[in-house]
Design an enzyme around this catalytic site. Structure first.
Site, PDB file in Angstrom:
ATOM      1  N   LYS A  32       0.948  -1.163  -0.078  1.00  0.00           N
ATOM      2  CA  LYS A  32       0.105   0.187  -0.075  1.00  0.00           C
ATOM      3  C   LYS A  32       0.805   1.271   0.078  1.00  0.00           C
ATOM      4  CE  LYS A  32      -3.717   2.665   0.573  1.00  0.00           C
ATOM      5  NZ  LYS A  32      -4.377   2.956  -0.484  1.00  0.00           N
ATOM      6  N   CYS A  81      -2.381   9.980  -6.760  1.00  0.00           N
ATOM      7  CA  CYS A  81      -3.518   9.409  -5.992  1.00  0.00           C
ATOM      8  C   CYS A  81      -4.527  10.592  -6.326  1.00  0.00           C
ATOM      9  CB  CYS A  81      -3.146   9.286  -4.518  1.00  0.00           C
ATOM     10  SG  CYS A  81      -4.827   8.975  -3.568  1.00  0.00           S
TER      11      CYS A  81
HETATM   12  C1  SIN Z   1      -6.157   5.841  -2.083  1.00  0.00           C
HETATM   13  O1  SIN Z   1      -5.779   5.441  -0.966  1.00  0.00           O
HETATM   14  O2  SIN Z   1      -7.004   6.772  -2.164  1.00  0.00           O
HETATM   15  C2  SIN Z   1      -6.039   5.054  -3.301  1.00  0.00           C
HETATM   16  C3  SIN Z   1      -4.594   4.961  -3.693  1.00  0.00           C
HETATM   17  C4  SIN Z   1      -4.489   5.427  -5.046  1.00  0.00           C
HETATM   18  O3  SIN Z   1      -5.211   6.161  -5.816  1.00  0.00           O
HETATM   19  O4  SIN Z   1      -3.116   5.823  -5.259  1.00  0.00           O
END
Ligand code: SIN
Length: 310
Positions: free
Chosen positions: A44, A128
Site C-alpha cells: 500500500k 492518487c
Molecule cells: C487511495 O488510497 O486513495 C487510493 C490509492 C491511489 O489511488 O493511489
C-alpha cells in the site's frame, strides 16, 4: 508453467502482482501475497506518518468495477520498511509504493528509504486522486519535471519507478513521456484509477461513497480500454530502457495478455483481487498460460509489445 518474467534485471515466476491499494496494507496481507502465486507484490502506498485515510464509507463495488476514495490509509513508512528489510532478500524482488504531500515530504520519504537496508524497487505514486486539496501531481508536467530533477539530483542509485494517472490526449502522452525520458527512472506503472468518477446508489439516490462528496477513483472493467491506451502510448514514446507495468481492468487472462501485447512487462491486479483474494493469481496465471501456449509464445518476456498491426 512458463510465465517467467524479467523485470529490472530480476527474474519472476509470473508477471502478475497486486495493485497498490487492495489487500496490501498489513504485514498479514503482504505475507499472503508473498506466499501466493503472484510473481511479486507492492505495498500500500506509504506516507511518512501512518494515516487513517478518508472518513466514512469509502469504497464500493459497481456493476463493472469499483469506486474508491480511500485517501491513502496506511501504517506509515517505517512499518513497511521494517517488514521488507526483515525478508530474507531484504525485499529485493518487491516494490515499496510511497507518496508525499509536498516536495519536501517526497524527498524526506526517499531519504528514509535510501538510509535503510531495503534492497527492492521504489514506486513513487504521483497519481492518487483521493486526497482533498491535493491534485494528482503527474497532471502537472512542470511540477513532475521539477520533482524528478530534484529526486535524481539527490539519489542516483535508487531503483525508482512512477505510478501514473490515466492520460486522455496524445499531446499529454507526449508531454509526460518527454518528462520521464529526461530521467533515469526504471519504469512507469500505468494506470492508477480513473480519477474523480461518480456513481449514484440506486437504493438511496445518494452518491455511492461518502468522502469528497462522492467523487472517487474508478477501477475494474471500466478502466481497461484506458489502461491499454496508456500502456500502448507510453510503450511507443518512452526510452527502451524504461519498462512498463500495466494496471487497470484486469479480470481475465486475456486482459493480462492484452496489456503485455501493448507493452507491459508486469501486470497488476487491483479491483478483482479484492473479492477473489490471492486465488485470483492462480486463476489468471492459468488463463494466461493457456493463451501463451495457444499463441506459441515461450515466455512472457518475448510477448511484451508484440501487438500486431492492422
Ligand atoms: C487511495 O488510497 O486513495 C487510493 C490509492 C491511489 O489511488 O493511489
Amino acid at each position: 508453467m512458463t510465465l517467467t518474467t524479467k523485470f529490472l534485471g530480476r527474474t519472476y515466476t509470473s508477471p502478475l502482482m497486486n495493485g497498490a491499494g487492495v489487500r496490501c496494507t498489513t504485514v498479514e496481507e503482504l505475507e499472503a501475497l508473498r506466499q501466493s502465486s503472484a510473481g511479486s507484490f507492492v505495498t500500500k502506498t506509504a506516507t511518512r506518518e501512518p494515516r487513517a485515510g478518508n472518513p466514512g464509507h469509502r469504497m464500493s463495488a459497481l456493476p463493472y468495477g469499483s469506486i474508491n476514495s480511500m485517501g491513502l490509509p496506511n501504517k506509515g513508512l517505517p512499518y513497511y520498511l521494517d517488514y521488507l528489510t526483515s525478508l530474507p532478500d531484504q525485499g529485493a524482488n518487491n516494490f515499496l509504493s510511497v507518496a508525499g504531500f509536498s516536495e519536501e515530504d517526497q524527498m524526506a520519504v526517499l531519504e528514509t528509504i535510501a538510509a535503510s537496508d531495503f534492497a527492492g524497487i521504489v514506486e513513487l505514486n504521483l497519481s492518487c486522486p483521493n486526497i482533498p486539496g491535493h491534485p494528482q501531481l503527474a497532471y502537472d508536467f512542470d511540477a513532475t519535471d521539477k520533482l524528478l530533477a530534484k529526486v535524481f539530483d539527490r539519489f542516483d542509485n535508487l531503483e525508482l519507478g512512477v505510478k501514473l494517472p490515466p492520460f486522455f490526449d496524445p499531446i499529454h502522452f507526449d508531454q509526460i513521456a518527454a518528462v520521464l525520458n529526461k530521467y533515469p527512472i526504471k519504469y512507469a506503472n500505468s494506470i492508477n484509477s480513473l480519477g474523480n468518477g461518480f456513481f449514484v446508489d440506486p437504493e438511496t439516490d445518494a452518491p455511492m461513497i461518502e468522502p469528497k462528496g462522492g467523487f472517487g477513483g474508478i477501477g475494474g472493467g471500466y478502466a481497461k480500454p484506458t489502461a491499454l491506451a496508456n500502456v500502448r502510448a507510453l510503450h511507443e514514446r518512452l526510452r527502451d530502457d524504461i519498462a512498463l507495468i500495466g494496471t487497470g481492468g484486469v479480470q481475465t487472462g486475456r486482459d493480462v495478455y492484452d496489456l503485455i501485447l501493448c507493452g507491459a512487462s508486469m501486470v497488476q491486479v487491483a479491483t478483482a483481487f479484492g473479492p477473489e483474494g490471492v486465488a485470483v493469481f492462480d486463476r489468471l496465471n492459468g488463463e494466461l498460460q493457456s493463451i501463451l501456449d495457444s499463441k506459441g509464445y515461450a515466455d512472457v518476456t518475448s510477448t511484451v509489445g508484440q501487438l500486431h498491426t492492422v
